[in-house]
Enzyme design. Structure first.
Site, PDB file in Angstrom:
ATOM      1  N   CYS A 159      -6.009  -7.799   8.932  1.00 55.58           N
ATOM      2  CA  CYS A 159      -4.980  -8.627   8.274  1.00 55.58           C
ATOM      3  C   CYS A 159      -5.250 -10.118   8.445  1.00 55.58           C
ATOM      4  CB  CYS A 159      -3.609  -8.292   8.818  1.00 55.58           C
ATOM      5  SG  CYS A 159      -3.077  -6.635   8.382  1.00 55.58           S
ATOM      6  N   CYS A 203       9.010  -2.462   5.462  1.00 58.36           N
ATOM      7  CA  CYS A 203       7.542  -2.414   5.442  1.00 58.36           C
ATOM      8  C   CYS A 203       7.044  -3.407   4.390  1.00 58.36           C
ATOM      9  CB  CYS A 203       7.041  -1.024   5.058  1.00 58.36           C
ATOM     10  SG  CYS A 203       7.630   0.317   6.116  1.00 58.36           S
ATOM     11  N   SER A 204       5.924  -4.065   4.659  1.00 53.60           N
ATOM     12  CA  SER A 204       5.393  -5.023   3.692  1.00 53.60           C
ATOM     13  C   SER A 204       5.003  -4.309   2.401  1.00 53.60           C
ATOM     14  CB  SER A 204       4.192  -5.760   4.279  1.00 53.60           C
ATOM     15  OG  SER A 204       3.236  -4.857   4.769  1.00 53.60           O
ATOM     16  N   HIS A 230       1.724  -8.297   0.514  1.00 50.37           N
ATOM     17  CA  HIS A 230       0.682  -8.398   1.542  1.00 50.37           C
ATOM     18  C   HIS A 230      -0.654  -7.883   1.009  1.00 50.37           C
ATOM     19  CE1 HIS A 230      -1.341  -8.487   5.273  1.00 50.37           C
ATOM     20  NE2 HIS A 230      -0.897  -7.384   5.826  1.00 50.37           N
TER      21      HIS A 230
END
Lengths: 67, 384
Positions: free
Chosen positions: B81, B201-202, B329
């Site tokens: 990430c 949650c992204s 994301h």
């Protein structure tokens, strides 16, 4: 894989820490306590290898005696 | 060593673009960032290109086939990430070291819908479910539950993070979503891995972002100092040893280590920061990172979200962009997109979500995989 399942991170009495699945418990946050005593056992994971042999795996279960 | 300045930055609106290739997404953001700086690809002396899912496929070179094959060195970067932030930091490093003085950093990613699988090759025996889980939701469920074990942080407090970030994204036209999500909706959404519901949650989206960095001399030579943003700190860490790391990947120590080093490098403390974009890959992560970044004392993050201290207008606004939870994301783009958000506020161009008087901002990304390791990158930026 069957969901829901309960994942547990367990500090062993000897000092190491192990991640695993906690069985024999209702998969509900209300039924699970932090720092509850568990013990390690081995069970058929339900998965088979190419020759049809079952994979055994370690699994945590609540430790009634320690509780 | 020279100071390094951000002189151009932009991102595409995050969304789902299955008809485009990863290099196309990268090229769009690169051209936007170059336009923002008033420069062209011919001015760039090097390219650092972040992408995770095509890490073996020369995304940077393929992008240059579309916008200009100038023969510059291309380094393709992959680092979970922190991929985009790592590309940005490599550009910073090259300038800091005096190797180049005008450099392009790009991050781009194309994601499928649904849950990410862990890295590595599948084994004959699938441990998922049989030996706990290595999935990202399970990692960040653990992060939240450990905080709950230590401090009594509640499901509702974690859910409030998602309410806040979705609210912020209603003011961000580049976010994937612009919808309010009331607390009852967040808490009542499908449970993914307790205490994170689906709305905690992204969002997996496609996206890209790019930045042009320059040395002080180059920024002056190109007449770009009036728009320059100074990179006060660029820090990256990997997970330091911890006996529990084999069971539960660390995201806390790796962030605290990076935060300590970043504040030291900048000569600043948490109280000097006007706004923060941090890695809310899951709602639980945001609260622990308040503490890891020193915004409050250990155990105080639940109180902070209750008091609205990190909402627009609060003491230290966090994730004004909507964060990963609502902006989205796209792994390789995230670490440059969050720098775009900070830069937009420092330039006073954030519109309805503008943090008034913002002068110094901090970005944080933190990624990792169960049984593999973690990484963290922090940048501190100041409008000069």
């Amino acid at each position: 894989m069957k969901v829901p399942f309960v994942m547990a991170v367990v500090d062993l009495d000897d000092g190491a820490t192990l991640r695993g699945t906690l069985a024999d418990i209702v998969p509900d946050p209300a039924a699970i306590r932090f720092d509850m005593p568990v013990r390690l056992t081995f069970r058929d994971s339900g998965q088979l290898d190419a020759a049809g042999q079952p994979y055994l795996s370690y699994i945590f279960v609540p430790d009634e005696e320690a509780a | 060593m020279t100071d390094v300045y951000l002189v151009g930055i932009d991102m595409i609106r995050f969304g789902r673009f299955p008809e485009k290739t990863v290099p196309q997404l990268a090229a769009e953001a690169a051209l936007m960032a170059l336009d923002d700086a008033g420069l062209t690809i011919a001015d760039m002396q090097a390219l650092y290109c972040g992408n995770l899912y095509e890490a073996n496929a020369m995304v940077g070179q393929r992008m240059l086939r579309m916008i200009g094959m100038t023969g510059i060195p291309v380094t393709n970067v992959a680092n979970a990430c922190a991929t985009g932030a790592t590309a940005f930091r490599e550009a910073w490093t090259a300038i800091r070291a005096g190797v180049h003085d005008v450099v392009l950093a790009v991050g781009a990613e194309q994601m499928g819908k649904g849950m990410l699988s862990g890295g590595g090759a599948p084994a004959a025996f699938n441990p998922e479910g049989a030996i706990g889980s290595t999935s990202p939701p399970s990692m960040f469920a653990l992060v939240g539950l450990e905080h709950q074990r230590l401090y009594g942080t509640t499901f509702e407090q974690f859910a409030k993070v998602s309410v806040k970030n979705h609210h912020h994204s209603t003011m961000n036209p580049k976010a994937m979503y612009q919808v309010e999500t009331p607390l009852e909706q967040v808490m009542g959404a499908e449970m993914i891995a307790y205490p994170n519901t689906k709305l905690m949650c992204s969002v997996n989206v496609d996206g890209s972002a790019a930045a042009v960095l320059a040395s002080e001399a180059a920024a002056k030579r190109l007449g770009l100092m009036d728009r320059a943003i100074k990179v006060r700190a660029s820090v990256m860490t990997s997970d330091p040893f911890d006996p529990r790391d084999l069971a539960a990947t660390d995201f806390n120590m790796v962030t605290r280590l990076a935060a300590d080093r970043a504040y030291e490098a900048a000569g600043l403390g948490p109280d000097d920061i006007d706004l923060i974009e941090l890695h809310d890959c899951f709602a639980t992560a945001e609260l622990v990172h308040y503490e890891n970044l020193g915004l409050c004392a250990p155990g105080e993050s639940g109180r902070m979200i209750d008091a609205g201290e990190t909402t627009l207008g609060g003491r230290i606004p966090v994730n004004m962009s909507g964060g990963l939870l609502s902006k989205g994301h796209p792994l390789g783009a995230t670490g440059i997109a969050n720098i775009y958000e900070i830069a937009t506020h420092l330039r006073g161009q954030a519109g309805a979500r503008q943090v008034e008087g913002a002068r110094i901002g901090l970005t944080h990304v933190c990624g990792g995989a169960q049984d593999m390791g973690s990484c963290c990158a922090i940048h501190i930026l100041e409008k000069v």
